[in-house]
Design an enzyme around this catalytic site. Structure first.
Site, short mmCIF file in Angstrom:
data_model
loop_
_atom_site.label_atom_id
_atom_site.label_comp_id
_atom_site.label_asym_id
_atom_site.label_seq_id
_atom_site.Cartn_x
_atom_site.Cartn_y
_atom_site.Cartn_z
N CYS A 174 47.18 43.10 76.71
CA CYS A 174 46.97 43.75 75.41
C CYS A 174 48.29 44.19 74.79
O CYS A 174 48.34 44.55 73.61
CB CYS A 174 46.10 45.00 75.54
SG CYS A 174 44.62 44.75 76.50
N ALA A 181 37.32 36.86 90.06
CA ALA A 181 37.86 37.59 88.89
C ALA A 181 38.67 36.59 88.09
O ALA A 181 39.85 36.78 87.84
CB ALA A 181 38.70 38.77 89.36
N THR A 182 37.99 35.51 87.71
CA THR A 182 38.69 34.39 87.07
C THR A 182 38.95 34.62 85.58
O THR A 182 39.61 33.82 84.92
CB THR A 182 37.90 33.09 87.27
OG1 THR A 182 36.51 33.36 87.05
CG2 THR A 182 38.07 32.57 88.69
N SER A 237 24.51 36.24 92.60
CA SER A 237 23.28 35.84 93.28
C SER A 237 23.54 35.50 94.75
O SER A 237 22.61 35.41 95.55
CB SER A 237 22.65 34.66 92.56
OG SER A 237 23.58 33.59 92.51
N PRO A 254 24.95 37.03 98.05
CA PRO A 254 25.20 38.43 98.41
C PRO A 254 26.64 38.79 98.77
O PRO A 254 27.08 39.89 98.46
CB PRO A 254 24.27 38.65 99.61
CG PRO A 254 23.15 37.67 99.39
CD PRO A 254 23.78 36.46 98.76
N VAL A 307 39.73 50.06 70.86
CA VAL A 307 40.66 50.66 69.92
C VAL A 307 41.85 49.72 69.77
O VAL A 307 42.18 48.96 70.69
CB VAL A 307 41.08 52.06 70.39
CG1 VAL A 307 41.96 52.01 71.62
CG2 VAL A 307 41.78 52.82 69.28
#
Lengths: 451, 451
Positions: free
Chosen positions: A42, A112-113, A272, A274, A328
């Protein structure tokens, strides 16, 4: 316990660090495509404009920081498969100039692609001088290219597009920002509020072209013109800020169920399968207002999800709540914030709403430096606040947070009027702008009842 | 309907204006001692230091503004009796150099007599050069006196005392602020947080003397020294900022029941006499945390109470909620805010609490202009937030408001961690300081459970 994390954005790295916090012995491996770790995407626009001095300064942690925590980070590596029935991740990495295939076993996997820039398939997209704004490398390339040119066209008038456009203008370029939809900030602001920001930007010399998608990009070796609707914009650079799409390919390969928008997870951030969790821009979440699934591609969401996944993997119970998608942005001197439902989204969802809208001041009117503030509250027919949009030159982020708590706790406009807002002339108005906006909404609600 | 309001502070004037809003025909009379109407007493210190240019500029409305609304304002008048069984107010006013007794009938009376500075009965209090800081006239006198002197002693280190002390230092005087109690901001801050502000003030050259009441003030015709504990402070001026006491004499004369601290009212702001309401600094209210009666001498409280009284008198149902006493103050570059219970007050009330305390930043750490922020959260043994104290050079007022909503809605530290805080590097941290403070508190709560 062996934990593998794929991806080194805010979600992946937060998950890895938090697992270490709860489990000293876990073997933690983070595999990432990227060379630079733990930077703040950001912040890229603000380096371009020179607000932040260098790309180096937005890197929050070095690989060594993770090594010290006993987190093994494999950089510039490409995961090409997840063999979920064998609890195995297969990846490719360069070692001594050679590409080597490797694999790693896991007890728990965290996907966490993230998201990848969505680049519309238009002619000329591969010309030199066409950029996206996602990674620190993108930023470095843009800055270098911008050094010897005069004009830039930014495609897409969301936060990243507008921030980048403004900062490039500040850098010295002539900038046009174009948007397919008929307003800027099409997702977070209603048209009336967007217009306030648009006028500010135009006043700062940024040209805005609305209501047309980019048609094609033309040029010999490098970009020369961008065709947007009827307009042919002469330009030395095109920046595609046309949004981000969740990267779900690997999760799909692993056999994780996909939802309408992205990887499906439960409130524990579990897919899906586990022992596979997913966090960050690649998952879909529940919208707190509509109850429908949605995306939440924000750094803060990523961090919260990373913590929730880590806690659950470490055997502590933790839930990720439905989102209000607080956001923001700072563009020049103006701060733009939004949380919850817009009036536009309410209409699309068939939710009847009333709005309260005011222009007030950030401090006592006689206090030097007080600034105008615009607030729009969106509430349902019982007066319950569902959304809020705020534009001002100060205090917007904190005000968005105030409304995020109010909305998530079901506060009504009438209740808000009775609430306490702190007052000192150098810092606030004796009747807070939120109260003024809530009074406006209550007035309309009352009139609605009489009808 | 005839409504008489005694007092022209924020409470009285808000009540008068709001009655007009709901009832076009009501005969409204405001009777006040003061010459100037509708000014902001909280702004007086900032005129002294030159932040605000003139006393005139802090006057929000002129008598003519009320006349236009059909509100009759009788200025410089002394109400000497309320004959409640005859629904009559008796007052004295100067007309053509003569004092004349007059009376006015009411259907509803609103007592908004406010507070008067509490001046401890010490020797020398009537010497020239001893001032209080309550009315605009006080401010004018202080400014004039300050023009040709070198030293000032301010007695009392609450918000008004410290603001005035700092501003007089800025004006060019050598300033000592003294406080009877062993810390500054004794009511709103805990000692650990007060010390942060104290160090800032000392760094700015304001001398602080704690733990001693003023003994006596000495001088021939005018102030020469103030004796505070062992110290004899040479000074040209003494400012008594020793707090404010509710003015209840008239309410008492009328037969209204008094509580422990001030005039007793129900949640409609009605006194024990049904057609007499009381609002502002002269009433006592319920503390939202302890459930006990307390004072709430704040402009924002006054405004909310004025609105509630007006609505009820106009036949609309409205309730004033128990208070958290949100407050904020600006001293030089530092903003100091507090809401709800302090740790000190919790201990006094026998409420077991755990605190979360952090030093963080107001913006991303690499963003130029980010500033330190200190936050202390006070929560009960279930983690429910009961109070918060904040010190920083920006965004404090809005953050106090965020916590006011969180506290009034019963949010726990654990819940706060899961809540959304908006993020953009120029405006906030990706993990909000509130979340960091809540995590600190949760850590301690967890440890408490293990013990």
């Amino acid at each position: 316990m062996k934990v593998v994390v794929i991806g080194s954005g805010a979600a992946g790295l937060t998950a890895a660090s938090n697992i270490r916090k709860y489990d000293e012995k876990a073997e933690i491996t983070v595999i990432t495509r990227e060379e630079y770790l733990a930077y703040s995407p950001c912040a890229i626009p603000y380096v371009l404009g020179g607000e932040i001095k260098s790309f180096e300064s937005i890197i929050m942690h070095e690989p060594e920081d993770y090594k010290k925590k006993g987190i093994n980070v494999v950089r510039e590596a490409e995961v090409y498969d997840i063999v979920s029935h064998e609890n195995k991740v297969e990846y490719r990495v360069k070692e001594e100039e050679k590409e080597i295939n490797k694999s790693v076993q896991y007890d728990y996997l965290i996907i966490a692609t993230g998201g990848a820039p969505f680049i519309p398939p238009v002619e000329g997209i591969n010309l030199k001088g066409v950029f996206k704004v996602r990674t620190i490398e993108d930023g470095m390339k843009i800055r270098k290219w911008a050094e010897n040119i005069k004009n830039a066209v930014v495609i897409g008038a969301g936060a990243i597009g507008l921030e980048t456009g403004y900062e490039l203008k500040k850098f010295g370029l002539d900038v046009v920002v174009t948007e397919m939809l008929p307003q800027i900030f099409p997702r977070s602001l209603d048209p009336d509020m967007a217009l306030i920001v648009q006028k500010y930007l135009e006043g700062q010399g940024v040209k805005i072209v609305l209501g047309n998608p980019v048609g094609k990009i033309l040029g010999e070796e490098k970009v020369e013109t961008a065709v947007v609707g009827d307009e042919t914009l002469k330009t030395d650079m095109v920046i595609m800020a046309t949004g981000v799409r969740p990267q779900v390919k690997l999760a799909d390969k692993a056999g994780c169920k996909l939802g309408r928008w992205a990887v499906e997870v439960n409130e524990k951030m579990q897919t899906s399968i586990p022992n596979i969790y997913a966090v960050g821009d690649c998952v879909e979440v529940v919208d707190a207002i509509t109850g429908q699934n949605t995306l939440s591609p924000f750094g803060t969401t990523a961090v919260r999800q990373g913590k929730v996944a880590a806690k659950n993997i470490a055997g502590k119970d933790s839930k990720f709540n439905p989102v209000l998608n607080s956001s923001v942005s700072q563009i020049g001197a103006v701060e733009i914030g939004a949380v919850g439902l817009t009036e536009t989204a309410a209409n699309l969802n068939g939710i009847e709403v009333v709005t309260g809208k005011i222009k007030a001041l950030t401090r006592a009117r006689y206090y030097p430096g007080c600034k105008p503030i615009y607030i729009k509250l969106i509430c349902n027919s019982e007066g319950r606040i569902l959304g809020c949009q705020i534009i001002a030159k100060e205090t917007v982020a904190e005000r968005v947070d105030t409304m995020a708590i109010a909305i998530s706790k079901g506060v009504t406009c009438n209740e808000l009027i009775g609430m306490e807002f702190s007052y000192a002339p150098p810092l606030s108005m004796v009747v807070d702008p939120f109260v003024q906006a809530a009074e406006d909404a209550c007035e309309k609600l009352k009139n609605n009842t009489i009808e």
